[in-house]
Design a protein around this motif. Structure first.
Motif, PDB file in Angstrom:
ATOM      1  N   SER A  43       4.489  28.743 -16.271  1.00 32.37           N
ATOM      2  CA  SER A  43       5.451  29.586 -16.960  1.00 32.37           C
ATOM      3  C   SER A  43       4.876  30.989 -17.138  1.00 32.37           C
ATOM      4  O   SER A  43       3.665  31.154 -17.358  1.00 32.37           O
ATOM      5  CB  SER A  43       5.780  28.977 -18.328  1.00 32.37           C
ATOM      6  N   VAL A  44       5.730  31.992 -17.034  1.00 29.27           N
ATOM      7  CA  VAL A  44       5.285  33.368 -17.258  1.00 29.27           C
ATOM      8  C   VAL A  44       4.747  33.521 -18.678  1.00 29.27           C
ATOM      9  O   VAL A  44       3.847  34.330 -18.932  1.00 29.27           O
ATOM     10  CB  VAL A  44       6.448  34.350 -16.988  1.00 29.27           C
ATOM     11  N   ASP A  45       5.252  32.735 -19.614  1.00 28.49           N
ATOM     12  CA  ASP A  45       4.763  32.793 -20.996  1.00 28.49           C
ATOM     13  C   ASP A  45       3.311  32.337 -21.093  1.00 28.49           C
ATOM     14  O   ASP A  45       2.598  32.703 -22.037  1.00 28.49           O
ATOM     15  CB  ASP A  45       5.624  31.917 -21.907  1.00 28.49           C
ATOM     16  N   ASP A  46       2.859  31.533 -20.120  1.00 23.20           N
ATOM     17  CA  ASP A  46       1.483  31.017 -20.145  1.00 23.20           C
ATOM     18  C   ASP A  46       0.546  31.782 -19.218  1.00 23.20           C
ATOM     19  O   ASP A  46      -0.644  31.470 -19.140  1.00 23.20           O
ATOM     20  CB  ASP A  46       1.473  29.535 -19.733  1.00 23.20           C
TER      21      ASP A  46
ATOM     22  N   TYR B 172      12.280  41.565 -15.016  1.00 24.75           N
ATOM     23  CA  TYR B 172      13.143  40.963 -14.010  1.00 24.75           C
ATOM     24  C   TYR B 172      13.568  39.537 -14.374  1.00 24.75           C
ATOM     25  O   TYR B 172      14.149  38.826 -13.553  1.00 24.75           O
ATOM     26  CB  TYR B 172      12.450  40.958 -12.647  1.00 24.75           C
ATOM     27  N   ASN B 173      13.273  39.118 -15.596  1.00 25.30           N
ATOM     28  CA  ASN B 173      13.658  37.779 -16.068  1.00 25.30           C
ATOM     29  C   ASN B 173      13.115  36.671 -15.171  1.00 25.30           C
ATOM     30  O   ASN B 173      13.817  35.716 -14.823  1.00 25.30           O
ATOM     31  CB  ASN B 173      15.185  37.663 -16.175  1.00 25.30           C
ATOM     32  N   ILE B 174      11.839  36.808 -14.783  1.00 23.98           N
ATOM     33  CA  ILE B 174      11.154  35.767 -14.022  1.00 23.98           C
ATOM     34  C   ILE B 174      10.530  34.791 -15.017  1.00 23.98           C
ATOM     35  O   ILE B 174       9.814  35.207 -15.941  1.00 23.98           O
ATOM     36  CB  ILE B 174      10.060  36.370 -13.116  1.00 23.98           C
ATOM     37  N   PHE B 175      10.774  33.509 -14.832  1.00 21.86           N
ATOM     38  CA  PHE B 175      10.304  32.515 -15.804  1.00 21.86           C
ATOM     39  C   PHE B 175       9.089  31.719 -15.335  1.00 21.86           C
ATOM     40  O   PHE B 175       8.289  31.270 -16.148  1.00 21.86           O
ATOM     41  CB  PHE B 175      11.446  31.548 -16.143  1.00 21.86           C
TER      42      PHE B 175
END
Length: 358
Positions: free
Chosen positions: A5-8, A45-48
């Motif tokens: 995940s992009v959050d990680d 770019y809302n990449i998850f």
């Protein structure tokens, strides 16, 4: 290679694959070392989720990435180098093909003509990242062949963004390739003149649309392509040439070529002018685009093109350099630029503007 995940995502991780948006626009190339700028671009770019290398701790890459713009990293990628080589080869192929069609009665082999350009979208995972690559390839002074390749590529992307069928995309791409074929008949000293054209020279240059149509009118090639050659300088309000027709009188393919043609012509190096900042061209499109161009074409183009500049490094008219971090949807030509620790919202600072992409 693993998906996370992009959050990680953490600094030092390295992308194992190119990252694209849902409409196939390149966000970051394979091999990019993740830094705050890359993370910001992914979020913009809302990449998850992204694929990263398993052995992803490379501190030296962090330093290199943080010091270099997206454009510079792209130019150093294998994808960019392969695309540049293929583009130059295609320009030579196009020159040979057009000259042969001009000097003989043979039919233009449109399938073989357009095939190398279509392959640029299929090879090396370039996809719509072609727009990012084109932004970073400015500098060629070629009034016909390299320009025609660029117009074909940009027109292809506009047609894709407009959700055209595969057949329509191929027709639009071919039209982009041959739209300036009439310039083969124009004296070379006019095409390469480095000072402003005289009124008479300008009128001679304008005849290339009709001359090009004459070269193709008896060829076995789609009528939309012939019309695009004839009409790509017509404008929606009737202010164009050669006939001053307007609106629906202009062929639908010509309406796409018109936008791609003027955008590439202005943002590229030419014999008589240096490249114009893409943001200046976007600003002009915002001002009078709906008057001069087909609404569906110009709005589609504007809604996609500005976002391709996110994370690019730019120079401002006050000589500051910074990174484009936000595209203002209500004023596409005036984004927010981060210069050092300062954030400059160009939509509020009307006396400052972007002069070039660096």
């Amino acid at each position: 290679m693993k998906l996370i995940s992009v959050d990680d995502i953490q600094q030092g991780m390295v992308l194992a694959q190119n990252v694209y948006t849902l409409d196939d626009q390149l966000v970051l190339p394979k091999g990019t070392a993740i830094d705050p700028k890359a993370i910001r671009r992914l979020h913009n770019y809302n990449i998850f989720n992204v694929f990263i290398n398993e052995d992803d701790e490379k501190p030296e890459s962090i330093k290199s990435s943080s010091e270099e713009s997206f454009g510079k990293r792209l130019k150093e990628s294998e994808e960019f180098k392969n695309f540049k080589k293929a583009l130059e080869n295609d320009a030579m192929h196009l020159e040979t093909a057009l000259k042969q069609s001009f000097t003989s009665d043979e039919a233009i082999k449109s399938q073989s003509l357009v095939a190398p350009v279509m392959m640029l979208f299929d090879q090396n995972d370039t996809g719509a990242g072609i727009m990012d690559i084109i932004h970073n390839m400015r500098g060629y002074d070629d009034a016909i062949y390299m320009h025609s390749i660029n117009v074909a590529l940009i027109s292809n992307m506009i047609a894709r963004w407009m959700r055209k069928s595969d057949d329509e995309i191929r027709i639009v791409t071919t039209a982009g390739l041959v739209h300036d074929i009439g310039k083969l008949v124009i004296p070379q000293d006019i095409l390469t003149k480095t000072t402003p054209l005289t009124a008479r020279e300008n009128e001679t240059l304008k005849t290339h649309a009709q001359l090009g149509y004459q070269l193709l009118k008896d060829k076995d090639i789609d009528q939309h392509i012939k019309n695009a050659v004839l009409m790509h300088h017509e404008r929606h309000d009737g202010s164009g040439y050669p006939f001053g027709i307007k609106g629906e009188q202009i062929d639908e393919v010509a309406r796409i070529i018109a936008v791609a043609d003027i955008y590439d012509d202005l943002t590229s190096k030419r014999a008589n002018h240096d490249p114009v900042s893409p943001f200046k061209v976007i600003g002009a499109f915002e001002t009078d685009g709906l008057i001069k161009y087909d609404a569906d074409v110009i709005l589609t183009f504007l809604n996609h093109i500005a976002n391709t500049f996110l994370a690019n490094k730019v120079r401002l008219s006050n000589n500051l350099e910074g990174e484009v971090i936000y595209i203002n949807p209500d004023n596409l030509s005036r984004p927010t630029v981060k210069c050092g620790d300062s954030f400059i919202d160009l939509s509020r600072m009307k006396d400052v503007y972007i002069t070039e992409i660096i």
